[in-house]
Design an enzyme around this catalytic site. Sequence first.
Site, mmCIF file in Angstrom:
data_model
loop_
_atom_site.group_PDB
_atom_site.id
_atom_site.type_symbol
_atom_site.label_atom_id
_atom_site.label_comp_id
_atom_site.label_asym_id
_atom_site.label_seq_id
_atom_site.Cartn_x
_atom_site.Cartn_y
_atom_site.Cartn_z
ATOM 1 N N THR A 146 36.857 37.311 29.741
ATOM 2 C CA THR A 146 37.908 36.410 29.249
ATOM 3 C C THR A 146 37.997 35.086 30.006
ATOM 4 O O THR A 146 38.656 34.165 29.537
ATOM 5 C CB THR A 146 39.286 37.090 29.379
ATOM 6 O OG1 THR A 146 39.494 37.456 30.742
ATOM 7 C CG2 THR A 146 39.407 38.303 28.470
ATOM 8 N N SER A 182 38.476 34.193 42.373
ATOM 9 C CA SER A 182 39.107 34.018 41.060
ATOM 10 C C SER A 182 38.126 33.342 40.118
ATOM 11 O O SER A 182 37.819 32.151 40.265
ATOM 12 C CB SER A 182 40.376 33.172 41.204
ATOM 13 O OG SER A 182 40.758 32.638 39.957
ATOM 14 N N ASN A 234 38.306 32.371 36.966
ATOM 15 C CA ASN A 234 38.747 31.219 36.169
ATOM 16 C C ASN A 234 38.959 29.986 37.039
ATOM 17 O O ASN A 234 38.761 28.858 36.582
ATOM 18 C CB ASN A 234 39.983 31.582 35.345
ATOM 19 C CG ASN A 234 41.243 31.595 36.165
ATOM 20 O OD1 ASN A 234 41.883 30.567 36.336
ATOM 21 N ND2 ASN A 234 41.619 32.751 36.698
ATOM 22 N N GLU A 294 36.503 42.723 35.823
ATOM 23 C CA GLU A 294 36.751 42.820 34.373
ATOM 24 C C GLU A 294 35.497 43.298 33.644
ATOM 25 O O GLU A 294 35.571 44.132 32.730
ATOM 26 C CB GLU A 294 37.196 41.456 33.829
ATOM 27 C CG GLU A 294 37.491 41.521 32.340
ATOM 28 C CD GLU A 294 37.740 40.155 31.721
ATOM 29 O OE1 GLU A 294 38.337 39.285 32.381
ATOM 30 O OE2 GLU A 294 37.327 39.973 30.556
ATOM 31 N N CYS A 330 49.256 32.459 34.223
ATOM 32 C CA CYS A 330 49.231 32.772 32.792
ATOM 33 C C CYS A 330 50.147 33.979 32.535
ATOM 34 O O CYS A 330 50.669 34.597 33.469
ATOM 35 C CB CYS A 330 47.803 33.123 32.391
ATOM 36 S SG CYS A 330 47.198 34.556 33.308
ATOM 37 N N HIS A 378 43.664 37.869 41.365
ATOM 38 C CA HIS A 378 42.803 37.313 42.405
ATOM 39 C C HIS A 378 43.447 36.095 43.049
ATOM 40 O O HIS A 378 43.064 34.954 42.773
ATOM 41 C CB HIS A 378 41.428 36.962 41.820
ATOM 42 C CG HIS A 378 40.578 38.167 41.566
ATOM 43 N ND1 HIS A 378 39.575 38.186 40.627
ATOM 44 C CD2 HIS A 378 40.574 39.393 42.135
ATOM 45 C CE1 HIS A 378 38.994 39.374 40.631
ATOM 46 N NE2 HIS A 378 39.598 40.123 41.531
ATOM 47 N N CYS A 433 45.702 43.118 31.644
ATOM 48 C CA CYS A 433 46.178 42.081 30.722
ATOM 49 C C CYS A 433 45.895 42.512 29.281
ATOM 50 O O CYS A 433 44.783 42.972 28.969
ATOM 51 C CB CYS A 433 45.472 40.759 31.007
ATOM 52 S SG CYS A 433 45.943 39.481 29.815
#
Length: 342
Positions: free
Chosen positions: A166, A224, A226, A128, A14, A43, A98
């Site tokens: 996020t 990670s 996501n 985060e 991303c 990550h 980010c």
Amino acid sequence: MNRRVLLAAPRGCCAGVDRAIATVEKALDLYGPPIYVRHEIVHNTHVIKRLEHKGAVFVDETDQVPEGSIVIFSAHGVAPTVHEQAARRQLSVIDATCPLVTKVHKEALRYSQDGYDILLIGHEGHEEVIGTLGEAPERTTLVKGPDEISNVTVRDPGKVVWLSQTTLSMDETMATAAALKHRFPNLLDPPSDDICYATQNRQRAVQEIAKEADLVLVVGSANSSNSVRLVEVALAAGAHDAQLIDHADEINETWLEGVCTIGLTSGASVPETLIQDVLKWLAARGISDVQTLTTAEEHQIFALPRELATSSQTEALNEGHRSQQPRESHTNPDIRFQSHNR
Ligand code: SF4
């Protein structure tokens, strides 16, 4: 049996991850190794090894960084106390948080200053979440899921807002938010989605391929968030099997038994080269029919952290000019949205 690969698009890196990796690379180019980085910049084990090879040194805390050195903060964001610790050690901070994480930090700060209690939906212990909680620790309660909601207490049920990590599952987060609203009818929604565009796009894409896939391979590291969510979303969307792999060598040939369609995607911190390695691995076993299923287009680019963005700031770092104001080094990002998702 005619076997095929259904490749998800979008997938992989991303804008926030591209920016974070480019930040370390540019700092290495400008100042030479070693460049210290607090926590994994993103990550992904492949990315970390590559940057270590170039001279990045990953540390757990700023007290492991020699006084007066440059330190980069990772894409996941840090609590204000980490900026204060860095300032005390006279470190020059380059903040690769980010911009979409910074947005959530700013929301937390603003709502707490306005007297709200914040219910932060997220995973305990994730970097985060630790960073966001640190913006207003006295006013923020972590909510891990609907099961916990009966135990949540707030000062004033009329002044409560929910925010989120996020990289969560969209569906699970909305279910938790709905349950929170049931408990606190005046609960305020975030001003805009906290779950980022990249997380949403990758989840939508994997949902589509999962409808047709017997097996979904998700390339990504176990830490990670996501990437792990992509496995869960694929299974929830109907894939018979879904596996998280760091790289092609981790594919177990038995997973392919009786499988006609293999879905393939990757988390937001995964370079495309790792997807290409998986395609080569499959092609070597006779599975070379690859079809791409595109559910959105992405053109987002985030500018480099301001500490690297202009020559005068670069010169300031070169001259050893140290900021004594920790909050000043907290990135005020220049976000360029070049176009919007379809
Ligand atoms: Fe930023 Fe989203 Fe990428 Fe995380 S996944 S770095 S929040 S764009």
